[in-house]
Write an enzyme that holds these catalytic residues in place. Structure first.
Site, PDB file in Angstrom:
ATOM      1  N   ASP A  52     -11.437  42.963  29.342  1.00  0.00           N
ATOM      2  CA  ASP A  52     -11.615  43.282  30.753  1.00  0.00           C
ATOM      3  C   ASP A  52     -12.058  44.750  30.818  1.00  0.00           C
ATOM      4  OD1 ASP A  52     -11.288  43.221  33.638  1.00  0.00           O
ATOM      5  OD2 ASP A  52      -9.493  44.418  33.281  1.00  0.00           O
TER       6      ASP A  52
ATOM      7  N   ASP B 173      -5.447  43.467  31.751  1.00  0.00           N
ATOM      8  CA  ASP B 173      -4.290  44.154  32.326  1.00  0.00           C
ATOM      9  C   ASP B 173      -3.194  43.197  32.751  1.00  0.00           C
ATOM     10  OD1 ASP B 173      -5.236  43.009  34.640  1.00  0.00           O
ATOM     11  OD2 ASP B 173      -5.916  44.884  35.542  1.00  0.00           O
TER      12      ASP B 173
ATOM     13  N   ASP C 256      -6.500  39.009  35.094  1.00  0.00           N
ATOM     14  CA  ASP C 256      -6.978  38.405  33.850  1.00  0.00           C
ATOM     15  C   ASP C 256      -6.031  37.361  33.286  1.00  0.00           C
ATOM     16  OD1 ASP C 256      -9.264  40.210  33.663  1.00  0.00           O
ATOM     17  OD2 ASP C 256      -7.772  41.743  33.273  1.00  0.00           O
TER      18      ASP C 256
END
Length: 725
Positions: free
Chosen positions: A406, A619, A623
């Site tokens: 991410d 995080d 996600d």
């Protein structure tokens, strides 16, 4: 079997008294019996680690009933959860085993020396009796316990072999076998206990009491009595007892024990702190945000217990094969007696060789090779602020070929800043930058998105009067809208305009999209702000944001490549130009931008299909679905993120990117250690069995080879405790 509703499933982690011996066949038998209990869904038991983990249907049974079922299977439960008491008990057991080993050695030496010196036969047999009783005590109790569960294990092999040696007039060889067997057993318990204690020391990080402010006075109370919203005081040098937010005061906090950060972290009002960390300087007043059982350290302890009970695939395979292998050794031993006798060979020499074969073929080193390494790896990770949720994930980390990241909060700092506020020139010209920001902050105050937080923070810095918003709605990955005063305010990207407002004529849209394109060319994330009145939509202006790459991100990517990672990709909901700027800066191979959460999942599925084993790093909030889909989910900053702790397979308790290569490096080191351990274990068995069948070797040599390989793999596994990457 009736299907169990997953929503009613619960898990009980039960600490059980470890039985003497090394075999896990009894644990497998106990698992089979417990699975037949009403409401039990899954069971994982290990006498070696002293933990039973039982998943059950709450609508059918209860935790109390589960614990009673364990007791009914003649297994003792450690009801006292106190770590100090548990450690004292473990140390006492280890000391007792060491005393038994010493008495075994004394008896063996007494019997041997007295025999050499033609001493009294009574003293000779007294010495060997001591050796056999104390050397075989734990093996015999372990074998009997396993037999009570309807299984056989290597403890029984050793006892039978020692008694066989005694029966053919070789008491010294039998005593030597029991001495080395009990010695290596004790060393293994020490090795595994050291690995477990390295993690269990986390419990000691949390104080038992807190200095709480009540009616203007400081009162000392147990942490279990502290409620959310209470304020407690910590002075320099104090351990912080609970999770909270600094209400007043400034100082630095050593979070190394929890997050692995190497330097103290400055704290000021509004900053989050975690229980178990140490206040180094400055007096802090902290408002409690989580109760004692919900704190980061408490959840970490719970997951450590879970990690200890979840076995690696290699260990599961070896545990399943233990009983059939032991039965096979018994069959081989019987054949080694029956066939030579049928051919007319002498009984004494035949039986002696069969006992030697039994010892050489016993799989002690094979069985201990995996837990010795995997538990050490989990302990090593815990010391570095890296939590593996089970041995399975340590092995998985060794095989990762591709890594997906991410962007925001992972590769970048995550503290997005509002950099530009532009007001579009309109006919009335009354709207100012502060007015536009005030409207945007009113809507974004209802959102948890990082751009929303940056907008609200900017409004607070300017001390703007932010109006109330009603009817907030969010389009994931696109934008938000809410009613402010008498209008609807829309804030969104191109995708938002093209979907939510696709059938609406928008005044100023072309100028707005052109400006977004220019801002994105500068590497900034930008959104339009529009007002809707009576069906007419007008672009009021646009906002631009930027984020900074985390220090060490490029070096981390280089380390991943040096470890053999073939493909590195960035997955983000941000626009493509911004994502590509970040990717170029850190050296990412591929960029997938403007993704919705479900599109991230589909992308990860595609990566898994192409590469086989894929790690996803995020995080742990937006996600979470992608973390769950990847072969290995790694969550950043788990100390403050509940979703990360629940979803990921590996949790980095801090935001240190260097821990990602550490995870993969530790997995690869563990795999190499397992390979070496299994090579030593199977190699020793093959060499000794082959030599016995072809030429024959003395029983003492088989004993030394067998127990020596067992000790060697235990010590080799312990080396992982010192892994630093």
């Amino acid at each position: 079997m009736a299907r169990i509703d997953s929503s009613s499933l619960s898990t009980s982690t039960v600490r059980i008294e470890r039985r003497g011996g090394r075999g896990e066949a009894g644990a497998r038998a106990l698992e089979r019996r417990l699975r037949n209990s009403p409401g039990v869904h899954d069971v994982d038991v290990s006498f070696r680690t002293g933990i039973a983990r039982i998943s059950y249907d709450e609508s059918v049974t209860s935790e109390a009933s589960i614990r009673d079922a364990v007791r009914d299977r003649n297994v003792s439960i450690q009801d006292d959860p106190d770590t100090a008491t548990d450690d004292d008990r473990s140390r006492s057991a280890l000391v007792r085993e060491a005393v038994f080993v010493g008495l075994t050695l004394l008896g063996m030496v007494t019997g041997l020396a007295t025999g050499w010196l033609d001493g009294p036969p009574l003293l000779v047999w007294a010495g060997y009796t001591v050796a056999y009783v104390f050397g075989g005590w734990y093996g015999l109790t372990g074998a009997v316990e396993t037999l009570r569960h309807g299984a056989v294990d290597i403890d029984l092999l050793m006892i039978v072999a020692a008694l066989g040696a005694l029966s053919i007039g070789a008491p010294f060889e039998g005593a030597m076998l029991l001495f080395l067997f009990s010695l290596s057993n004790t060393l293994q318990h020490y090795a595994i206990g050291r690995s477990r204690r390295a993690i269990k020391s986390l419990v000691e990080m949390r104080p038992d009491e807190a200095q709480v402010l009540r009616d203007g006075k400081t009162v000392t109370v147990p942490i279990e009595s502290v409620a959310i919203g209470d304020v407690f005081v910590v002075r320099p040098g104090d351990k912080i007892p609970l999770d909270g937010v600094v209400a007043s005061g400034e100082g630095t906090v050593d979070q190394a024990s929890l997050t692995g950060e190497s330097v103290p972290v400055p704290k000021e009002p509004g900053d989050q702190v975690f229980g178990g960390t140490i206040n180094e300087s400055g007096s802090l007043e902290i408002e409690v945000t989580r109760r004692a059982h919900e704190s980061a350290i408490s959840r970490l302890i719970h997951m450590v217990e879970r990690a200890q009970s979840e076995k690696a695939p290699t260990q599961r395979l070896i545990d399943r094969l233990e009983q059939p292998y032991v039965l096979g050794v018994f069959a081989l031993t019987i054949a080694a007696i029956a066939l030579p006798l049928a051919l007319g060979n002498e009984f004494a020499s035949t039986f002696y060789r069969a006992m030697t074969l039994m010892v050489a073929a016993s799989p002690c080193a094979v069985i201990i090779s995996t837990p010795a390494a995997v538990l050490s790896a989990i302990a090593s990770g815990g010391r570095q602020g890296v939590l593996f949720k089970g041995g399975e994930h340590v092995e998985t980390a060794a095989n990762i070929d591709a890594v997906a990241f991410d962007k925001t909060g992972t590769l970048t700092q995550g503290d997005t800043q509002l950099t530009d506020v532009f007001v579009r020139e309109t006919a009335d010209g009354t709207l100012t930058e502060d007015g536009l920001l005030s409207l945007a902050a009113a809507v974004q105050a209802r959102s948890e998105h990082h751009l929303a937080r940056a907008t609200v923070s900017a409004a607070e810095e300017r001390s703007l009067d932010v109006p109330d918003a009603r009817g907030f709605q969010s389009a994931a990955g696109k934008g938000v809208r809410a009613d402010v005063e008498d209008s609807t305010i829309h804030i969104g990207n191109r995708s938002y305009i093209g979907t939510v407002l696709e059938d609406v004529a928008i005044d100023g849209l072309e100028a707005g999209l052109n400006r977004l394109q220019l801002l994105e060319a500068e590497g900034k994330t930008s959104v339009l702000v529009a007002r809707e009145d009576g069906g007419d939509v007008t672009v009021l202006g646009w906002l631009a944001f930027t984020d900074t790459v985390r220090p060490g991100a490029a070096e981390m990517i280089d380390e991943l490549r040096s470890l053999g990672v073939e493909h590195v990709v960035m997955l983000t909901g941000d626009n493509e130009r911004v994502a590509e700027r970040i990717a170029d800066e850190v050296g990412i191979d591929d960029v997938q931008a403007e993704l919705l959460p479900e599109e991230k999942v589909a992308t990860v599925e595609g990566l898994v299909a192409r590469h086989g084993t894929v790690a996803m790093v995020g995080d742990g909030v937006n996600d979470a679905p992608a973390l769950a889909t990847a072969t290995l989910g790694i969550a950043m900053g788990g100390a403050g993120t509940d979703v990360a702790l629940d979803t990921a397979d590996v949790v980095l308790m801090g935001d240190d990117l260097s821990k990602i290569p550490y995870v993969l490096g530790l997995g690869r080191k563990t795999r190499r250690t397992l390979t070496v351990n299994l090579a030593i274990a199977f190699g020793a068995i093959a060499l000794m069995v082959g030599t016995i069948l072809l030429r024959g070797i003395p029983l003492p040599l088989a004993v030394i080879g067998h127990e020596g390989s067992t000790v060697l793999v235990s010590l080799n596994g312990l080396r992982l405790l010192g892994f630093r990457g």
